[in-house]
Design an enzyme around this catalytic site. Structure first.
Site, short mmCIF file in Angstrom:
data_model
loop_
_atom_site.label_atom_id
_atom_site.label_comp_id
_atom_site.label_asym_id
_atom_site.label_seq_id
_atom_site.Cartn_x
_atom_site.Cartn_y
_atom_site.Cartn_z
N CYS A 71 78.48 32.59 97.60
CA CYS A 71 78.00 31.87 98.79
C CYS A 71 78.62 30.50 98.92
O CYS A 71 79.00 29.88 97.93
CB CYS A 71 76.49 31.70 98.70
N ARG B 37 86.10 32.38 98.65
CA ARG B 37 85.10 32.58 97.59
C ARG B 37 84.52 33.99 97.63
O ARG B 37 83.89 34.41 96.66
CB ARG B 37 83.96 31.57 97.75
N TRP C 112 77.14 35.90 99.97
CA TRP C 112 77.60 37.00 99.12
C TRP C 112 76.34 37.63 98.56
O TRP C 112 75.59 36.99 97.82
CB TRP C 112 78.48 36.44 98.00
N ASN D 76 72.35 28.54 98.05
CA ASN D 76 73.20 29.22 97.05
C ASN D 76 72.39 29.30 95.75
O ASN D 76 71.69 28.35 95.41
CB ASN D 76 74.46 28.42 96.73
N GLY D 77 72.56 30.39 95.01
CA GLY D 77 71.88 30.50 93.71
C GLY D 77 70.88 31.64 93.73
O GLY D 77 70.90 32.49 94.62
N GLU E 215 94.75 42.03 80.97
CA GLU E 215 94.81 41.22 82.18
C GLU E 215 95.57 41.98 83.29
O GLU E 215 95.17 41.97 84.45
CB GLU E 215 95.47 39.88 81.85
N LYS F 95 93.92 42.96 86.86
CA LYS F 95 94.53 42.54 88.13
C LYS F 95 94.72 43.74 89.03
O LYS F 95 94.40 43.71 90.21
CB LYS F 95 95.87 41.90 87.81
N GLU G 87 91.30 45.17 90.33
CA GLU G 87 90.48 44.37 91.24
C GLU G 87 91.08 44.25 92.63
O GLU G 87 90.35 44.15 93.61
CB GLU G 87 90.12 43.00 90.67
N HIS H 94 93.94 58.05 69.44
CA HIS H 94 92.53 58.17 69.05
C HIS H 94 91.64 58.50 70.24
O HIS H 94 90.43 58.29 70.20
CB HIS H 94 92.08 56.89 68.35
N LYS I 170 85.01 34.51 94.24
CA LYS I 170 85.89 33.62 93.48
C LYS I 170 85.12 32.86 92.41
O LYS I 170 85.60 32.66 91.31
CB LYS I 170 86.56 32.64 94.44
C1 F6R Z 1 89.89 37.96 87.84
C2 F6R Z 1 89.14 36.71 87.83
C3 F6R Z 1 87.83 36.69 87.16
C4 F6R Z 1 87.52 35.29 86.62
C5 F6R Z 1 86.08 35.24 86.08
C6 F6R Z 1 85.77 33.88 85.50
O1 F6R Z 1 91.12 37.81 88.49
O2 F6R Z 1 89.56 35.73 88.40
O3 F6R Z 1 87.75 37.64 86.14
O4 F6R Z 1 88.43 34.98 85.61
O5 F6R Z 1 85.20 35.52 87.13
O6 F6R Z 1 85.91 32.89 86.45
P1 F6R Z 1 86.09 31.38 86.03
O7 F6R Z 1 87.43 31.22 85.41
O8 F6R Z 1 85.96 30.60 87.31
O9 F6R Z 1 84.98 31.07 85.06
#
Ligand code: F6R
Length: 608
Positions: A2, A27, A74, A99-100, A482, A486, A489, A505, A603
């Site tokens: 949010c 976000r 969100w 928010n929250g 990673e 990527k 997602e 395994h 985000k």
């Molecule tokens: C994936 C991604 C997330 C963040 C995770 C932590 O591309 O960006 O997995 O790494 O939500 O976010 P931060 O770094 O803001 O604590």
């Protein structure tokens, strides 16, 4: 997650609020809304979907006002819908954005229902409007009502509210969810993300937990946890307005991938000198502190934890320190081993990830040597609360999928590795070698970015598959993880990562012609073992995509080989992240997904 923007101005506020909402789109959100004072009444507009739909509604209804609040939602409690979108209202008098998460919302909702309030939405936020309305019956101002409200609420909140009977003022409250006040000329603002105010002001006051504030176009009053009028230090933050434009790139993610050479230079700037890392780069006295560290505990989420996993290898190999790593969401609940020689490291791009912050706060209550944050957001809670800090200085990252923040986290963690080794006098020559390699890393990254056209060539082969496997060994296993994260997602292709030796395994059962297998295979001590693991894939018809720098060691009669630039081995995890980011991006582009705002994701994850 949010986003809140609020403004009390001397000019028309509608466009300003909409612009702020656009800036917070990155976000992640599912609905949007606005409430603003208009000639004795309040205009209240909400839409399911993107901000442009709200803007269309504004254009057709043309509300005119100078004071208002706006929100992107969100969904947490209640599905994405117009009725669940903020602002919520009570008796057409009180309008709020939140928010929250309010943890005691069911109890409060029951109390309010008994008092005759009707709930229209499924959210926990609506009760805030009703409770404020309730307190306004016994308090003469929204400010006082908000002060009463905060004693009732349990959980995390950033709130902006307006009272239809008080057209000049907005009231704000903050607890464990970010909220800043922006100061202008004859206008004042509030936002959960300073970026929303990027073109409006550079002067900010950061609200603290327990604060309640009242803002009008010419006045800001902040009251602390004890309801005493207080001053918060004025900070000058240059929220780079450029961050909010994509330039010539198709997506923020693409722009951020290509910004990495510059971002890494910024992370290094002022932190290295001669043949070593400079002293005290993590804050006053940090070099003395690092000399006392005997163990490390890392907490982080998602991509940030992958950076931590790479660093754990460096801490052990270069600084001679054992490391424990935990998902921030798990750490508090596992009775973690704690002692006074352990340094707790919290890694977070946003510095507002609820689980990472909760882990940091938990750790601060325990007997750790100290806490240290690696973060990209100077105004964030993590940046303010960790005992020691290194800002990654990557510039604002807008794409939900982290790219430049990941590689700059890795660089920051390498600086920490070197600082830990220096503090205990370990490996001076190796430190010098790594410093030299760090200086040339931005160039190497630029070279790796040139691989884009090779990757574009074969991306269609992966884009039409449903699954993908990523393999790496040792220090490259977290990079494989990673890469898989990527891809899944942003392209929604199911992807998993394994240390290649684990294949037989279990996961080998998945391999057939429909399974692309992406392998990270630089020349190093495990290269030959990895080559045997790749043979196992080939023998079962899996399509191989290998990133490496020793093709002659692999028998690749089938599959693709992508030749990587040479680089000091200890920094290769950073370099090899680049083509994997490009691969995910190009595959997602072909699949036509919403790359910068992938479905269901946000985000800054400010709920646990
Ligand atoms: C994936 C991604 C997330 C963040 C995770 C932590 O591309 O960006 O997995 O790494 O939500 O976010 P931060 O770094 O803001 O604590």
């Amino acid at each position: 997650m949010c986003g809140i923007i609020a403004a009390a101005t001397d000019r028309s506020v509608g466009k300003l609020l909409i612009k702020g909402l656009y800036k917070m789109e990155y976000r992640g959100y599912d609905s949007a809304g606005i409430a603003m004072h208009v000639e004795g009444d309040v205009a209240h507009l909400r839409t399911l979907g993107k901000v442009n739909l709200l803007e269309d509604k504004m254009k057709s209804e043309k509300p005119k006002g100078k004071v208002g609040i706006a929100h992107t939602r969100w969904a947490t409690h209640g599905e994405p819908s117009e009725i669940n979108a903020h602002p919520h209202q009570s008796n057409d008098r009180v309008f709020i954005v939140h928010n929250g998460i309010i943890e005691n919302y069911l109890d409060l909702k029951n109390e309010l229902t008994t008092q005759g309030y009707t709930f229209y939405s499924k959210t926990d936020s609506e009760l805030i409007a009703h409770l404020l309305d309730h307190f306004l019956k016994t308090n003469d101002s929204l400010l006082k009502a908000m002060q009463s409200l905060k004693n009732k609420l349990e959980g995390a909140y950033a709130i902006a509210a307006l009272d239809q009977k008080d057209p000049d003022n907005l009231v704000l409250a903050r607890n464990r969810s970010p909220l800043v006040i922006g100061l202008g000329k004859k206008e004042n603002f509030a936002a959960s993300d300073p970026l929303a105010l990027a073109e409006l002001t550079k002067k900010f006051l950061i609200m603290e937990d327990g604060d309640v504030a009242r803002i009008s176009s010419n006045q800001v009053e902040i009251y602390d946890e004890q309801d005493k009028l207080t001053n918060r230090e004025e900070l000058s933050i240059d929220v780079n307005a450029e961050a909010s434009s994509k330039g010539n790139f198709r997506h923020y993610m693409e722009k951020e991938i290509f910004e990495q050479p510059g971002a890494i230079l910024n992370t290094l700037d002022g932190r290295i000198g001669g043949e070593d890392v400079l002293d005290n780069i993590f804050g006053e006295g940090s070099s003395d502190l690092l000399a006392k560290v005997k163990r490390v505990q890392i907490v982080a989420c998602g991509t940030a934890l992958h950076a931590g996993r790479v660093a754990a290898n460096w801490f052990s190999a270069i600084s001679g320190l054992p490391t424990q790593m935990d998902y921030a969401s798990e750490y508090r609940y596992k009775n973690p081993y704690i002692d006074e020689d352990t340094l707790l490291i919290a890694i977070s791009q946003s510095g507002e990830t609820a689980d990472t912050l909760a882990a940091l706060r938990y750790a601060k209550e325990k007997d750790y040597l100290a806490t240290l944050g690696i973060c990209n957001t100077p105004t964030s809670s993590l940046a303010r609360e960790a005992d020691y800090l290194l800002l990654t200085n990557a510039g604002q990252e807008i794409g939900v999928a982290s790219t430049k923040c990941f590689t700059t986290q890795l660089v920051a963690l390498m600086l920490l590795t070197l600082a830990l080794a220096k503090a205990s006098g370990k490996n001076p020559r190796l430190r010098g070698r790594i410093i030299e390699a760090l200086r040339t890393l931005p160039e190497k990254i630029s070279d790796a970015l040139k691989l884009k056209s090779d990757i574009v060539d074969f991306a269609p082969e992966i884009a039409n598959k449903d699954n993908a496997l990523f393999l790496g060994r040792g220090i490259f296993y977290p990079i494989a993880k990673e890469g898989a994260l990527k891809l899944k997602e942003i392209s929604y292709i199911h992807a998993e990562a394994y240390p290649a030796g684990e294949l037989k395994h279990g996961p080998l059962a998945l391999i057939d012609e429909e399974m692309p297998v992406v392998a990270i295979a630089p020349e190093y001590e495990l290269a030959e073992k990895l080559a045997s693991n790749l043979e196992e894939v080939k023998a079962r018809g899996g399509a191989l995509y290998v990133f490496g720098n020793a093709k002659e060691k692999l028998d690749l009669s089938t599959g693709r080989y992508i030749s990587m630039p040479e680089c000091d081995f200890l920094l290769t995890p950073i370099l090899y992240s680049i083509p994997l980011q490009i691969l995910s991006y190009e595959v997602a582009l072909l699949r036509g997904t919403d790359i910068d705002q992938p479905r269901n994701l946000a985000k800054s994850v400010t709920v646990e």
